[in-house]
Design a protein around this motif. Structure first.
Motif, mmCIF file in Angstrom:
data_model
loop_
_atom_site.group_PDB
_atom_site.id
_atom_site.type_symbol
_atom_site.label_atom_id
_atom_site.label_comp_id
_atom_site.label_asym_id
_atom_site.label_seq_id
_atom_site.Cartn_x
_atom_site.Cartn_y
_atom_site.Cartn_z
ATOM 1 N N ASP A 1 24.819 48.545 5.013
ATOM 2 C CA ASP A 1 25.949 48.696 5.935
ATOM 3 C C ASP A 1 26.610 47.386 6.313
ATOM 4 O OD1 ASP A 1 24.204 47.521 7.737
ATOM 5 O OD2 ASP A 1 23.776 49.366 8.829
ATOM 6 N N ALA A 2 26.337 46.304 5.596
ATOM 7 C CA ALA A 2 26.927 45.020 5.986
ATOM 8 C C ALA A 2 27.236 44.159 4.761
ATOM 9 C CB ALA A 2 25.970 44.259 6.910
ATOM 10 N N PHE A 3 28.322 43.402 4.855
ATOM 11 C CA PHE A 3 28.684 42.350 3.904
ATOM 12 C C PHE A 3 29.023 42.864 2.505
ATOM 13 C CE2 PHE A 3 25.471 40.116 6.731
ATOM 14 C CZ PHE A 3 26.433 39.517 7.535
ATOM 15 N N HIS A 4 29.429 44.139 2.384
ATOM 16 C CA HIS A 4 29.755 44.665 1.056
ATOM 17 C C HIS A 4 30.889 43.866 0.406
ATOM 18 C CE1 HIS A 4 27.183 48.129 1.552
ATOM 19 N NE2 HIS A 4 27.762 48.421 2.712
ATOM 20 N N GLU A 5 31.983 43.695 1.131
ATOM 21 C CA GLU A 5 33.153 43.032 0.556
ATOM 22 C C GLU A 5 32.884 41.561 0.267
ATOM 23 O OE1 GLU A 5 33.070 44.632 3.450
ATOM 24 O OE2 GLU A 5 34.730 46.057 3.677
ATOM 25 N N GLN A 6 32.218 40.887 1.216
ATOM 26 C CA GLN A 6 31.956 39.455 1.038
ATOM 27 C C GLN A 6 31.030 39.202 -0.144
ATOM 28 O OE1 GLN A 6 31.741 41.294 3.846
ATOM 29 N NE2 GLN A 6 31.957 40.038 5.702
ATOM 30 N N GLU B 1 45.494 35.700 11.488
ATOM 31 C CA GLU B 1 46.365 36.302 12.501
ATOM 32 C C GLU B 1 45.957 37.731 12.838
ATOM 33 O OE1 GLU B 1 51.125 37.181 13.323
ATOM 34 O OE2 GLU B 1 50.448 36.391 11.386
ATOM 35 N N GLY B 2 45.710 37.964 14.135
ATOM 36 C CA GLY B 2 45.432 39.304 14.629
ATOM 37 C C GLY B 2 44.093 39.877 14.238
ATOM 38 N N ALA B 3 43.287 39.123 13.485
ATOM 39 C CA ALA B 3 41.997 39.668 13.032
ATOM 40 C C ALA B 3 41.013 39.703 14.187
ATOM 41 C CB ALA B 3 41.442 38.822 11.891
ATOM 42 N N SER B 4 40.202 40.726 14.206
ATOM 43 C CA SER B 4 39.214 40.896 15.262
ATOM 44 C C SER B 4 37.879 40.319 14.809
ATOM 45 C CB SER B 4 39.066 42.375 15.621
ATOM 46 O OG SER B 4 38.625 43.104 14.488
ATOM 47 N N HIS B 5 36.838 40.666 15.525
ATOM 48 C CA HIS B 5 35.499 40.196 15.198
ATOM 49 C C HIS B 5 35.132 40.631 13.780
ATOM 50 C CE1 HIS B 5 31.993 38.285 16.879
ATOM 51 N NE2 HIS B 5 31.198 39.233 16.414
ATOM 52 N N GLY B 6 34.608 39.684 13.001
ATOM 53 C CA GLY B 6 34.295 39.999 11.611
ATOM 54 C C GLY B 6 35.486 39.878 10.684
ATOM 55 N N ILE B 7 36.604 39.352 11.188
ATOM 56 C CA ILE B 7 37.839 39.100 10.418
ATOM 57 C C ILE B 7 38.371 40.412 9.829
ATOM 58 C CG2 ILE B 7 38.959 37.464 8.861
ATOM 59 C CD1 ILE B 7 37.205 36.216 11.062
ATOM 60 N N ARG B 8 38.606 41.350 10.720
ATOM 61 C CA ARG B 8 39.123 42.651 10.313
ATOM 62 C C ARG B 8 40.407 42.989 11.070
ATOM 63 N NH1 ARG B 8 35.569 45.724 7.337
ATOM 64 N NH2 ARG B 8 33.536 44.714 7.036
ATOM 65 N N VAL B 9 41.283 43.688 10.400
ATOM 66 C CA VAL B 9 42.497 44.234 10.999
ATOM 67 C C VAL B 9 42.513 45.723 10.677
ATOM 68 C CG1 VAL B 9 45.014 44.255 10.986
ATOM 69 C CG2 VAL B 9 43.783 42.073 10.816
ATOM 70 N N ASP B 10 42.572 46.544 11.720
ATOM 71 C CA ASP B 10 42.499 48.002 11.547
ATOM 72 C C ASP B 10 41.243 48.398 10.780
ATOM 73 O OD1 ASP B 10 44.937 48.329 12.871
ATOM 74 O OD2 ASP B 10 46.081 48.103 11.011
ATOM 75 N N ASP B 11 40.128 47.735 11.130
ATOM 76 C CA ASP B 11 38.811 48.014 10.552
ATOM 77 C C ASP B 11 38.702 47.641 9.075
ATOM 78 O OD1 ASP B 11 37.680 48.955 12.920
ATOM 79 O OD2 ASP B 11 38.443 50.980 12.581
ATOM 80 N N GLN B 12 39.692 46.964 8.550
ATOM 81 C CA GLN B 12 39.647 46.524 7.158
ATOM 82 C C GLN B 12 39.556 44.999 7.113
ATOM 83 O OE1 GLN B 12 39.532 48.733 4.543
ATOM 84 N NE2 GLN B 12 39.471 50.286 6.178
ATOM 85 N N ILE B 13 38.635 44.498 6.298
ATOM 86 C CA ILE B 13 38.480 43.053 6.209
ATOM 87 C C ILE B 13 39.745 42.437 5.619
ATOM 88 C CG2 ILE B 13 37.468 42.950 3.900
ATOM 89 C CD1 ILE B 13 35.410 40.944 5.215
ATOM 90 N N VAL B 14 40.137 41.274 6.124
ATOM 91 C CA VAL B 14 41.382 40.631 5.695
ATOM 92 C C VAL B 14 41.229 40.102 4.264
ATOM 93 C CG1 VAL B 14 42.984 38.737 6.154
ATOM 94 C CG2 VAL B 14 41.978 40.029 8.062
ATOM 95 N N PRO B 15 42.044 40.554 3.320
ATOM 96 C CA PRO B 15 41.904 40.099 1.924
ATOM 97 C C PRO B 15 42.026 38.589 1.771
ATOM 98 C CG PRO B 15 43.311 42.048 2.036
ATOM 99 C CD PRO B 15 43.084 41.597 3.448
ATOM 100 N N ALA B 16 42.942 37.971 2.527
ATOM 101 C CA ALA B 16 43.117 36.520 2.414
ATOM 102 C C ALA B 16 41.840 35.778 2.798
ATOM 103 C CB ALA B 16 44.276 36.069 3.297
#
Length: 498
Positions: free
Chosen positions: A96-101, A283-298
């Protein structure tokens, strides 16, 4: 009557002010300025693309074994760079963690290992970050033992709570090649908790008076003991960081001191002679570098480029880039309550006082039941009664004190839920607070009416509470209610801007 009520409220307001610390966070006046709005990593090479294979392996710890997901790029030309992931708070698992990274790094040619968090030594009350660093060091050792991994190019990626653990690992193992800190608190947990509470409450729009509860709740010893880790300070370990560091924050993360944290790590690393600290804000990313629960691609692209490009990317410009961060107040040491520092005492006092009021309310009916039973057996009625008005106002005082206390506790829980959900409800936030304070003032008025009734009956030589049962009930309700009113004053129900 009105004058007595006003005087009672003022006395409680003064007591509440002098009994504990106020909350007056210091504004942050030294902002961190980004060099460019682009988050691109200087000197980052073009990344390769590999297919990957995954397998679940076991890592032997001291006294326990954890499973971990190993992801290896396919088609490596030789031993590769590798990363161990360190979880944030909670029951972290590789599922449940770090899949994308992990996927982004592995596809770029980096071996990744996401171990499950060890939970037999990790609870809400007990967390030993140094011991946890030792556990994660076993995963580092495991990676170094693999033929696919260059043992001199193993680093660590840590997120949130894990950012208190990674500096310990890096200080104790100078052979680690690099450290990535994502959404890092940096300051001790107690300070971060107060900072987050302040930010959440401001976002929720609570009345200013509620903020008094922050140092009194966060600064006290937590009921039940434990929680020693809330004062863990990673500074001494950060001052031994010799590895290149990548720090990443989202500017929408109000729970972390996103300016102060970066500045402190830069300064701490400099003490070790290390100037290779790269900072990125999204910009606008929350905890864990997510926007709308999606990790920021950049973020995935930049982080991967920084890791793959080492050592060239370690000191590359720009050092600080991305969205301009804003931190209004400093995360600071929390004032310790002078009188009610012991959380066990606070909890027991509230529960015991409410219990005394409820039990006292049963004393007189039980006593009257016994008297009626005696009458039925041929005895005589005692004729004992509370003096006129005393029973009514005593019952109202006890009920009002308990209702106000329970209402305040419920209000704090509601506010906490709203804050954690980053939501606001004006009717609840302001309306319920006003209702609690109004009821609190009415309870003081009832206390004044009870006092006036007692004085009037005494002047007429009328027994106030004849018999042991009525005396016990009166003293119990009045005493316990007085304690509850003082506790409510301590937490700010009666404050008048004092």
């Amino acid at each position: 009557m009105l004058a007595s009520t006003v005087l009672g409220v003022v006395v409680l307001a003064v007591l509440g002010a002098v009994m504990g610390p106020q909350w007056d966070p210091v504004p942050l006046t030294d902002p961190l300025t980004v060099e460019t709005s682009s988050t691109a990593i200087g000197q980052a090479p073009a990344t390769e693309h590999h297919d990957v294979r995954r397998e679940v392996v076991s890592v032997q710890l001291d006294g326990a074994t954890v499973e971990a997901q190993l992801t290896v790029p396919v088609g490596l030309s030789g031993p590769a760079r590798a990363v161990v992931f360190v979880h944030g708070a909670g029951t972290g698992t590789y599922s449940d963690a770090f899949h994308e990274q992990a996927r982004a790094l592995a596809e770029a040619g980096v071996v990744t290992l996401v171990p499950n968090k060890r939970l037999d030594t990790y609870t809400l009350r007990h967390r030993d970050y140094v011991a946890m660093a030792d556990d994660y060091a076993r995963s580092v050792a495991y990676l170094r033992s693999l033929p696919e991994v260059d043992p001199e190019r193993v680093g660590v990626y840590a997120e949130s709570e894990g950012a208190w653990i990674a500096p310990v690992m890096a200080a104790q193992d100078p052979g680690l090649e690099f450290v990535v800190l994502v959404s890092a608190p940096v300051v001790p947990p107690r300070q971060q908790a107060a900072f987050a509470a302040d930010a959440y409450l401001r976002a929720t729009g609570v009345p200013h008076g509620v903020f008094r509860a922050i140092p009194r709740a966060v600064g006290m010893a937590i009921p039940g003991g434990g929680f020693e880790y809330v004062d863990f300070d990673a500074t001494s370990y950060q001052r031994r960081l010799t590895q290149p560091v990548l720090m990443v924050y989202g500017t929408g993360d109000s729970s972390m001191p996103i300016v102060q944290g970066a500045v402190q790590v830069i300064r701490d690393a400099a003490i070790a002679g290390n100037s290779d600290v790269t900072v990125r804000y999204y910009e606008g990313a929350s905890h864990g570098i997510r926007v709308d629960d999606q990790i920021v691609p950049a973020f995935l692209h930049d982080m991967t480029g920084w890791v793959v490009g080492l050592p060239g990317t370690a000191g590359a410009s720009p050092k600080i880039a991305g969205d301009q961060p804003n931190q209004t107040f400093l995360a600071m040491p929390v004032p310790e309550p002078r009188w009610l520092h012991n959380g066990d005492v606070v909890a027991v006092t509230i529960i015991a006082s409410c219990a005394v009021v409820l039990l006292a309310g049963l004393v007189v009916p039980v006593s009257r039941g016994a008297e009626l039973a005696a009458v039925r057996r041929g005895g005589q009625r005692s004729g004992r009664r509370f003096a006129p008005g005393v029973a009514r106002w005593t019952a109202a005082l006890g009920a009002g004190a308990v209702v106000t206390t329970v209402g305040f506790v419920w209000y704090i829980l509601v506010i906490a839920r709203l804050a954690l959900d980053y939501s606001s409800n004006g009717l609840v936030v302001t309306g319920l607070w006003l209702a609690i304070r109004v009821v609190g003032v009415l309870v003081v008025a009832v206390a004044c009416l009870l006092s006036r009734s007692i004085v009037r009956n005494r002047a007429q030589h009328v027994p106030i509470a004849p018999g042991a049962a009525r005396t016990v009930a009166l003293v119990g309700v009045v005493g316990a209610s007085a304690v509850l009113l003082v506790v409510l004053a301590y937490w700010g129900v009666y404050q008048l801007g004092i």
